[in-house]
Enzyme design. Structure first.
Site, PDB file in Angstrom:
ATOM      1  CG  HIS A  36      14.268 -41.449  22.311  1.00 11.85           C
ATOM      2  ND1 HIS A  36      15.410 -41.765  21.619  1.00 11.85           N
ATOM      3  CD2 HIS A  36      14.585 -40.395  23.112  1.00 11.85           C
ATOM      4  CE1 HIS A  36      16.375 -40.940  21.969  1.00 11.85           C
ATOM      5  NE2 HIS A  36      15.891 -40.103  22.879  1.00 11.85           N
ATOM      6  CG  ASP A  60      16.595 -37.346  24.584  1.00 14.33           C
ATOM      7  OD1 ASP A  60      17.052 -37.740  23.498  1.00 14.33           O
ATOM      8  OD2 ASP A  60      15.404 -37.485  24.908  1.00 14.33           O
ATOM      9  CB  CYS A  68      17.939 -44.124  21.665  1.00 11.10           C
ATOM     10  SG  CYS A  68      16.727 -45.430  21.338  1.00 11.10           S
TER      11      CYS A  68
END
Length: 588
Positions: free
Chosen positions: A477, A494, A547
């Protein structure tokens, strides 16, 4: 002569009128449920008649039997099929094969002065007699005797059923004697095939009861199944009302999970009604969740939870339909309505001018034919090691570019190249001073400490910069840390809503060590803060592959001091733009 013989036998009979010694012998009967005798005796129905010859012969036989019993001689009286004896007009019918071996037959078939009345019970439609027992009335000084029956009907008052399903009988309140259950009335039964001892007698009524119980149980199961399949409701216009109805239905039959925009509710109900078929949108939603991949499903739930936040700008956009309708009403004299609607539109545009303008410019961006060809060629087939762009001491191959295809994960080379493009753009006037670390910086700092990355800023003074970008790679990630030296704060961004307090602490300690090394001064850590951006404050991804794109676009908007207003649906456009920007080493 007959009169003399009758007197002699009568004298012998009076001498023998006493209980026979020993226990009564067994009665071997083979009767069906239709041969049960009646409990009621009506003496008014049958008129009295004179004794006949057959009654006299029967009395003689009984006398001989009593005499034989008195002197101990073995004697058996076997009745022929359907032997009928009439005494005072009463007819007694006995099935073939019955054996009477004790004095009860004498009491049952009494002498001329007796009046024994037997009445067959009326048969019910199912072949079972409504009267389960027989009563014999004796007009002499003999006590009343009751012959217990060997079966009970379902309509009998003495028949009851326990909760466990076993049958037992209660005593009849009208009778002076206590009735025993069928299982206890006959303790032995001789087998026709030379039976080997004691066994429980066979009862047709019991078989009927068992069949009836099984039939009731089968019908109950069918009703439960019909109730389970037929409990679905027709679809209604309102989606929320249909979900509410289905929730109420499933609460009575099993457990149900409802997932609505990332919110998950579980209802626990008894386990025996656990699984139930349902129809409608809830069933399809459950099937989608069941067969989706683990990671993609988790990210999708998180993204649905904050979908409203990403679409706030769309809700604030001016309604074009209202504007068109207002213009169409100009000729109708509704100037007041038009003014109110125009004022509302102006207020909305004043409240969110920059966000709407940025989003519209992003959405209205169009590629030329040449740009489309270059992008398709770079993403098409070819040698994966072919170098398509080279700058900032980095080489981007065709294999690196193809990570920008839809639903592909970005690699380090693409992200580092894009960060360098952001730094180059910041050198222009109107942009804040920016420095971006490589994606390998944080892993090196975490594993080796400050000394391992001390030379990474050899030609750069971080404290002269306004913004410092640190891409973070956490296993599979991507996320971003922004050091804002102007505000003395660190922000963690995030796209999955995770927190990065530990990451911010490590980077803040790095700034402290860097300040001691480069400036020989300590940072006042009380003036510095670090903060993890909450999911509703920044856009969140709705899949498991964007991401890296979200990290790059976070950096893009922050490096321009622009509010982060992009959404998930813009990712395909951003991927194509990034391909062209890397090929031409220029940001659009």
């Amino acid at each position: 002569m007959y009169r003399w013989l009758a007197k002699v036998l009568g004298t012998i009979l009076r001498l023998c009128e006493r209980p026979a010694p020993g226990a009564r012998a067994l009665l071997k009967r083979r009767r069906s449920s239709s041969t049960l005798f009646s409990t009621a005796v009506d003496t008014d129905e049958i008129p009295a008649k004179r004794p006949r010859l057959d009654c006299f012969i029967h009395q003689v036989k009984n006398s001989l039997y009593n005499a034989a019993s008195l002197f101990g001689f073995p004697f058996q009286l076997t009745t022929k099929p359907m032997v009928s004896s009439a005494c005072n007009g009463t007819r007694n019918v006995a099935p073939s094969g019955e054996v009477f071996s004790n004095s009860s037959s004498c009491e049952l078939m009494s002498s001329g002065s007796c009046s024994s009345m037997l009445k067959l019970g009326n048969k019910s439609p199912n072949g079972i007699s409504d009267y389960p027992k027989i009563r014999v009335t004796v007009t002499r000084d003999q006590p009343r005797r009751v012959l217990p029956s060997f079966g009970f009907t379902l309509k009998s008052e003495g028949y009851n059923r326990r909760p466990s399903g076993r049958r037992h009988s209660k005593s009849n309140p009208e009778s002076s004697l206590t009735w025993k259950p069928q299982e206890q009335g006959v303790t032995e039964m001789i087998s026709e095939e030379g039976g080997k001892g004691v066994r429980r007698p066979h009862c047709t009524v019991e078989e009927g009861v068992q069949k009836d119980e099984r039939e009731k149980y089968r019908k109950l199961l069918e009703r439960l199944k019909e109730g389970a399949h037929g409990s679905t409701f027709p679809p209604t216009v309102s989606h929320h009302s249909s979900q509410r109805i289905q929730m109420d239905t499933l609460k009575t039959k099993g457990w149900v999970e409802e997932q609505n925009h990332g919110v998950r509710t579980t209802h626990f109900v008894p386990k025996q009604y656990r699984v139930v078929e349902t129809r409608g949108p809830l069933c399809s939603m459950r099937s989608e969740k069941r067969y989706s991949k683990g990671k993609a499903d988790t990210e999708k739930v998180v993204g649905l939870r904050f979908e409203k936040e990403g679409t706030r700008g769309h809700q604030m956009e001016p309604d074009l339909s209202e504007e068109v309708s207002a213009r169409l009403r100009l000729g109708s004299g509704s100037n007041g309505l038009l003014r109110r609607k125009i004022s509302v539109l102006e207020i909305k545009e004043k409240n969110f001018p920059s966000k709407e303008k940025d989003r519209r410019t992003e959405d209205l961006f169009e590629f030329t034919e040449d740009m489309e060809k270059e992008i398709s060629n770079a993403l098409g087939h070819g040698p994966p090691d072919e170098i398509l762009s080279s700058a900032f001491k980095l080489r981007i191959t065709r294999g690196d570019i193809q990570t920008l295809k839809n639903y592909h994960w970005l690699n380090d080379e693409v992200i580092n190249f894009y960060m360098n493009l952001l730094v180059e753009r910041s050198k222009k006037q109107g942009y804040p001073a920016l420095h971006a670390f490589s994606t390998f910086f944080y892993p090196k700092l975490k594993s080796g400490g400050y000394q391992a990355v001390k030379r990474w800023t050899k030609g750069v003074n971080l404290f002269e910069q306004e913004l410092v970008l640190v891409p973070i790679h956490r296993k599979v990630h991507w996320s971003l840390v922004v050091m804002d030296l102007r505000k003395k704060c660190l922000k963690y961004l995030d796209s999955m809503g995770q927190k990065g307090h530990r990451i911010c602490e490590i980077l803040l300690q790095y700034l402290q060590d860097e300040s001691k090394t480069k400036r020989n001064t300590d940072l006042n850590l009380l003036e510095w803060t670090h903060y993890s951006m909450k999911p509703h404050e920044i856009p969140q991804q709705l899949n498991g592959s964007d991401c890296g794109m979200f990290t790059c676009k976070y950096a893009d908007y922050i490096s321009r001091d622009k509010p982060i207003t992009f959404t998930q649906h813009q990712m395909p456009l951003f991927r194509k733009k990034m391909v062209w920007e890397i090929l031409h080493q220029q940001l659009l």
